[in-house]
Design a protein around this motif. Structure first.
Motif: not given
Length: 348
Positions: A6-30
């Motif tokens: 659960k903590n791991d998923d939350n951390q992932t979600g936080m990182r996703r939120g930090q990326q913002g919605r203005g661009r497509r997620v990249t392989a580097s992000d993953v």
């Protein structure tokens, strides 16, 4: 779900939120979130590529959570094919062109080809092709119309094969699929002569269109074979409205018992005018035959006799020629001529 996951998923979600919605997620992000290399992400999405099972599972899980999907176009640029096929369509107001395009797009998708479609008439075809050439196309399919020789030369320099549907073009790396337009017109003439018709009119599309001119030529040649002459010819824009208008003008100038139309839309317009305003009975007083066999022609209210310009066969030949050209870029040009079929209904 245990607390660690659960903590791991939350951390992932936080990182996703930090990326913002203005661009497509990249392989580097993953890669950053999963703490793996960029190449490992690429291998995780490449069938057959070697990668540790647990690492692949982690990468795919992270990708789902971040909303990542590989960019197929970017990946294809590393190889020899993008699977992008340009399609310069005719006017989508034209019933046949719209039915043809729907079938072509469906078959291209089925073959894992991704069409970039540009619609429009002759007036914008040059600008349309110039814009679509900015993309890394595997091939360019042109439905109807004509293009300047300079654009054909540009495609050749870019190594983009051309496939023409509707007329024949002699150019490098070019294949063509076309209906036997003259033969179709001859079929119609023979049929109506057998029915006792002797006074023929021809309603054609734009005089610049080779298909319309070939249908006119086939009509005149076959009438001559029977010792007859065309009484009147008229050209307009392939539309229902102008077919309706043209039929009135033609029948005001000549007494006809047969009218051949270069497409179904004009034939349907003529049929409407004759039934509604001219007081003639079809086919008792006047026979009408169209060309193309669009879906509307078979509707009970019209029941139009016409010549089928077979879409399924034409599209199948285009796909066959496309695959052959992509497999063997330097192969000789090929021209495929498709036979029309007389569809007898209620207007002959």
């Amino acid at each position: 779900m245990d607390m660690a996951n659960k903590n791991d998923d939350n951390q992932t979600g936080m990182r996703r939120g930090q990326q913002g919605r203005g661009r497509r997620v990249t392989a580097s992000d993953v890669a950053n979130v999963a703490r793996v290399s960029r190449s490992a992400v690429s291998r995780a999405f490449t069938p057959g590529a070697y990668l540790d099972k647990d690492k692949r599972a982690l990468i795919l899980k992270t990708a789902r959570q971040l909303g990542y999907r590989p960019n197929a176009l970017a990946a294809s640029l590393h190889g020899s094919s993008t699977n992008l096929v340009g399609v310069v369509a005719g006017s989508l107001d034209n019933l046949y062109d719209s039915e043809f395009l729907a079938k072509l797009v469906a078959e291209l998708n089925q073959a894992n080809k991704w069409p970039l479609v540009l619609a429009g008439g002759d007036s914008c075809i040059e600008d349309s092709i110039l814009s679509i050439l900015n993309y890394p196309l595997d091939a360019l399919i042109i439905r109807g119309g004509s293009i300047p020789s300079s654009l054909i030369e540009t495609c050749a320099k870019l190594n983009i094969p051309l496939l023409f549907s509707g007329h024949v073009v002699d150019a490098p790396f070019t294949d063509c699929v076309c209906c036997r337009n003259g033969a179709g017109a001859a079929l119609a003439v023979d049929h109506l002569v057998e029915r006792g018709r002797t006074a023929f009119g021809f309603l054609g599309g734009p005089s610049s269109r080779s298909s319309s001119l070939e249908r006119l030529e086939g009509t005149e040649e076959r009438l001559k074979h029977h010792g007859l002459e065309l009484q009147i010819r008229h050209f307009c824009d392939y539309s229902y409205e102008n077919g309706r208008k043209a039929a009135k003008e033609m029948l005001a100038q000549a007494k006809l018992d047969a009218l051949l139309c270069a497409n179904d839309a004009m034939a349907l317009g003529a049929l409407s005018a004759i039934r509604a305003t001219l007081g003639l009975k079809v086919p008792d007083d006047l026979s009408i035959i169209g060309f193309d066999d669009v879906a509307l022609a078979a509707w009970p209210d019209f029941n139009l006799t016409t010549l089928r310009n077979p879409i399924d066969q034409t599209v199948a030949e285009i796909l066959r020629l496309l695959e052959l050209r992509l497999d063997s870029p330097d192969k000789p040009n090929e021209v495929v001529l498709v036979d029309p079929v007389l569809m007898r209904r209620g207007t002959d």
